[in-house]
Design a protein around this motif. Structure first.
Motif, PDB file in Angstrom:
ATOM      1  N   HIS A 145       0.822  -1.211   0.000  1.00  0.00           N
ATOM      2  CA  HIS A 145       0.000   0.000   0.000  1.00  0.00           C
ATOM      3  C   HIS A 145       0.861   1.269   0.000  1.00  0.00           C
ATOM      4  CE1 HIS A 145      -3.742   2.062   0.050  1.00  0.00           C
ATOM      5  NE2 HIS A 145      -3.436   2.727   1.150  1.00  0.00           N
ATOM      6  N   ILE A 146       1.936   1.276   0.771  1.00  0.00           N
ATOM      7  CA  ILE A 146       2.849   2.435   0.767  1.00  0.00           C
ATOM      8  C   ILE A 146       3.396   2.642  -0.642  1.00  0.00           C
ATOM      9  CG2 ILE A 146       5.120   3.267   1.545  1.00  0.00           C
ATOM     10  CD1 ILE A 146       3.268   3.576   3.842  1.00  0.00           C
ATOM     11  N   LEU A 147       3.813   1.567  -1.296  1.00  0.00           N
ATOM     12  CA  LEU A 147       4.370   1.678  -2.645  1.00  0.00           C
ATOM     13  C   LEU A 147       3.324   2.193  -3.637  1.00  0.00           C
ATOM     14  CD1 LEU A 147       6.431  -1.602  -2.619  1.00  0.00           C
ATOM     15  CD2 LEU A 147       7.355   0.733  -2.559  1.00  0.00           C
ATOM     16  N   GLU A 148       2.090   1.761  -3.460  1.00  0.00           N
ATOM     17  CA  GLU A 148       0.997   2.251  -4.313  1.00  0.00           C
ATOM     18  C   GLU A 148       0.775   3.745  -4.077  1.00  0.00           C
ATOM     19  OE1 GLU A 148      -3.796   1.724  -4.397  1.00  0.00           O
ATOM     20  OE2 GLU A 148      -2.606  -0.101  -4.127  1.00  0.00           O
ATOM     21  N   LEU A 149       0.690   4.150  -2.808  1.00  0.00           N
ATOM     22  CA  LEU A 149       0.476   5.562  -2.487  1.00  0.00           C
ATOM     23  C   LEU A 149       1.623   6.438  -2.980  1.00  0.00           C
ATOM     24  CD1 LEU A 149      -0.933   5.296   1.162  1.00  0.00           C
ATOM     25  CD2 LEU A 149      -2.212   5.897  -0.915  1.00  0.00           C
ATOM     26  N   GLU A 150       2.826   5.902  -2.947  1.00  0.00           N
ATOM     27  CA  GLU A 150       4.009   6.652  -3.368  1.00  0.00           C
ATOM     28  C   GLU A 150       4.331   6.446  -4.857  1.00  0.00           C
ATOM     29  OE1 GLU A 150       5.572   8.987  -1.488  1.00  0.00           O
ATOM     30  OE2 GLU A 150       3.850   8.577  -0.196  1.00  0.00           O
ATOM     31  N   GLU A 151       3.424   5.784  -5.563  1.00  0.00           N
ATOM     32  CA  GLU A 151       3.517   5.588  -7.012  1.00  0.00           C
ATOM     33  C   GLU A 151       4.859   5.021  -7.445  1.00  0.00           C
ATOM     34  OE1 GLU A 151       2.319   9.238  -8.908  1.00  0.00           O
ATOM     35  OE2 GLU A 151       0.403   9.267  -7.836  1.00  0.00           O
ATOM     36  N   CYS A 152       5.293   3.995  -6.736  1.00  0.00           N
ATOM     37  CA  CYS A 152       6.558   3.338  -7.090  1.00  0.00           C
ATOM     38  C   CYS A 152       6.351   2.517  -8.359  1.00  0.00           C
ATOM     39  CB  CYS A 152       7.032   2.443  -5.950  1.00  0.00           C
ATOM     40  SG  CYS A 152       8.616   1.648  -6.311  1.00  0.00           S
ATOM     41  N   PRO A 153       7.120   2.794  -9.402  1.00  0.00           N
ATOM     42  CA  PRO A 153       6.921   2.102 -10.669  1.00  0.00           C
ATOM     43  C   PRO A 153       7.649   0.755 -10.773  1.00  0.00           C
ATOM     44  CG  PRO A 153       8.597   3.779 -10.927  1.00  0.00           C
ATOM     45  CD  PRO A 153       8.095   3.889  -9.506  1.00  0.00           C
ATOM     46  N   TYR A 154       8.279   0.321  -9.692  1.00  0.00           N
ATOM     47  CA  TYR A 154       9.110  -0.880  -9.728  1.00  0.00           C
ATOM     48  C   TYR A 154       8.581  -1.958  -8.786  1.00  0.00           C
ATOM     49  CZ  TYR A 154      12.436   2.522 -11.615  1.00  0.00           C
ATOM     50  OH  TYR A 154      13.040   3.503 -12.358  1.00  0.00           O
ATOM     51  N   GLU A 155       8.911  -3.197  -9.108  1.00  0.00           N
ATOM     52  CA  GLU A 155       8.798  -4.271  -8.127  1.00  0.00           C
ATOM     53  C   GLU A 155       9.966  -4.068  -7.177  1.00  0.00           C
ATOM     54  OE1 GLU A 155       6.513  -6.788  -7.647  1.00  0.00           O
ATOM     55  OE2 GLU A 155       5.365  -5.588  -9.072  1.00  0.00           O
ATOM     56  N   ILE A 156       9.764  -4.320  -5.898  1.00  0.00           N
ATOM     57  CA  ILE A 156      10.806  -3.999  -4.923  1.00  0.00           C
ATOM     58  C   ILE A 156      11.195  -5.216  -4.081  1.00  0.00           C
ATOM     59  CG2 ILE A 156      10.107  -1.588  -4.778  1.00  0.00           C
ATOM     60  CD1 ILE A 156       9.486  -3.736  -1.774  1.00  0.00           C
ATOM     61  N   SER A 157      12.345  -5.061  -3.432  1.00  0.00           N
ATOM     62  CA  SER A 157      12.820  -6.037  -2.466  1.00  0.00           C
ATOM     63  C   SER A 157      13.240  -5.289  -1.208  1.00  0.00           C
ATOM     64  CB  SER A 157      14.004  -6.818  -3.045  1.00  0.00           C
ATOM     65  OG  SER A 157      14.513  -7.722  -2.086  1.00  0.00           O
ATOM     66  N   VAL A 158      12.828  -5.815  -0.048  1.00  0.00           N
ATOM     67  CA  VAL A 158      13.176  -5.249   1.251  1.00  0.00           C
ATOM     68  C   VAL A 158      13.617  -6.394   2.145  1.00  0.00           C
ATOM     69  CG1 VAL A 158      12.252  -4.122   3.336  1.00  0.00           C
ATOM     70  CG2 VAL A 158      11.545  -3.331   1.085  1.00  0.00           C
ATOM     71  N   ASN A 159      14.638  -6.158   2.941  1.00  0.00           N
ATOM     72  CA  ASN A 159      15.051  -7.114   3.960  1.00  0.00           C
ATOM     73  C   ASN A 159      14.509  -6.639   5.296  1.00  0.00           C
ATOM     74  OD1 ASN A 159      16.669  -8.740   2.217  1.00  0.00           O
ATOM     75  ND2 ASN A 159      18.235  -7.165   2.309  1.00  0.00           N
ATOM     76  N   LEU A 160      13.839  -7.534   6.012  1.00  0.00           N
ATOM     77  CA  LEU A 160      13.280  -7.223   7.319  1.00  0.00           C
ATOM     78  C   LEU A 160      13.900  -8.148   8.353  1.00  0.00           C
ATOM     79  CD1 LEU A 160      11.259  -5.998   9.358  1.00  0.00           C
ATOM     80  CD2 LEU A 160       9.541  -7.602   8.455  1.00  0.00           C
ATOM     81  N   VAL A 161      14.536  -7.557   9.357  1.00  0.00           N
ATOM     82  CA  VAL A 161      15.098  -8.322  10.461  1.00  0.00           C
ATOM     83  C   VAL A 161      14.226  -8.074  11.680  1.00  0.00           C
ATOM     84  CG1 VAL A 161      17.103  -8.644  11.968  1.00  0.00           C
ATOM     85  CG2 VAL A 161      17.432  -8.128   9.532  1.00  0.00           C
ATOM     86  N   ILE A 162      13.715  -9.146  12.245  1.00  0.00           N
ATOM     87  CA  ILE A 162      12.937  -9.052  13.471  1.00  0.00           C
ATOM     88  C   ILE A 162      13.841  -9.520  14.597  1.00  0.00           C
ATOM     89  CG2 ILE A 162      10.893  -9.858  14.693  1.00  0.00           C
ATOM     90  CD1 ILE A 162       9.547 -10.115  11.931  1.00  0.00           C
ATOM     91  N   THR A 163      14.050  -8.646  15.570  1.00  0.00           N
ATOM     92  CA  THR A 163      15.058  -8.893  16.591  1.00  0.00           C
ATOM     93  C   THR A 163      14.546  -8.485  17.965  1.00  0.00           C
ATOM     94  OG1 THR A 163      17.419  -8.637  17.045  1.00  0.00           O
ATOM     95  CG2 THR A 163      16.235  -6.669  16.276  1.00  0.00           C
ATOM     96  N   ASP A 164      15.471  -8.353  18.907  1.00  0.00           N
ATOM     97  CA  ASP A 164      15.105  -7.962  20.273  1.00  0.00           C
ATOM     98  C   ASP A 164      15.839  -6.679  20.654  1.00  0.00           C
ATOM     99  OD1 ASP A 164      17.763  -8.756  20.906  1.00  0.00           O
ATOM    100  OD2 ASP A 164      17.086 -10.754  21.469  1.00  0.00           O
TER     101      ASP A 164
END
Length: 164
Positions: free
Chosen positions: A27-46
């Motif tokens: 949804h953020i990418l849609e709202l920000e009109e990102c024209p690309y497929e994206i990749s994000v790394n998410l680390v869930i930690t303490d």
């Protein structure tokens, strides 16, 4: 879109965090009109691990809720012209735009949800939305920048029905 998740703490985040991350990012990418497929790394930690990273990269020896490490040096938020199809910003195997890395503390997700009186899902989604905006070049160093980010975060979460 690819969100690669690395879970590096024993404390369980007992929500559908994979689906929430995908929903929020999309949804953020849609709202920000990102024209690309994206990749994000998410680390869930303490708190302990995020404290170490915070000390190393921000010189703040304290735990925090979320850290963002953008890959793209946006001059203006979500101004994709800086990318200009440069290979260094793309995964050459998938053609996805490499937005960067996000680190979220499970400990802070739980404590802040309780502190602010809302759900674990809402706190996780808020932190991930906040980080996605950082990866797209937004910041909150001035009151004006903070107001823009807060408005965008609120809209995205409201649109998705993820409310307090």
């Amino acid at each position: 879109m690819t969100i690669q998740i690395e879970y590096e703490t024993e404390r369980k985040l007992e929500i559908p965090y994979e689906k929430l991350a995908e929903k929020v990012a999309s949804h953020i990418l849609e709202l920000e009109e990102c024209p690309y497929e994206i990749s994000v790394n998410l680390v869930i930690t303490d708190n302990e691990e995020i404290r170490k990273v915070n000390a190393e990269f921000r010189l703040i020896d304290a735990p925090t809720d979320v850290l963002s490490f953008p890959m793209i040096p946006f001059e203006k938020p979500a101004d994709y012209s800086v990318i200009d199809e440069k290979d260094e910003y793309f995964d050459l195997d998938t053609d996805e735009l490499l937005l960067g890395d996000v680190m979220i503390s499970v400990d802070r997700v739980y404590s802040q949800a309780q502190e602010y009186g809302h759900s674990i899902e809402r706190e996780f989604s808020f932190l991930f939305a906040h980080s996605m905006l950082h990866l797209l070049g937004y910041d909150h160093m001035t009151p004006e920048e903070a107001a823009v980010m807060e408005k965008k975060q609120a809209k995205a979460l409201d649109d998705l029905g993820i409310t307090r």
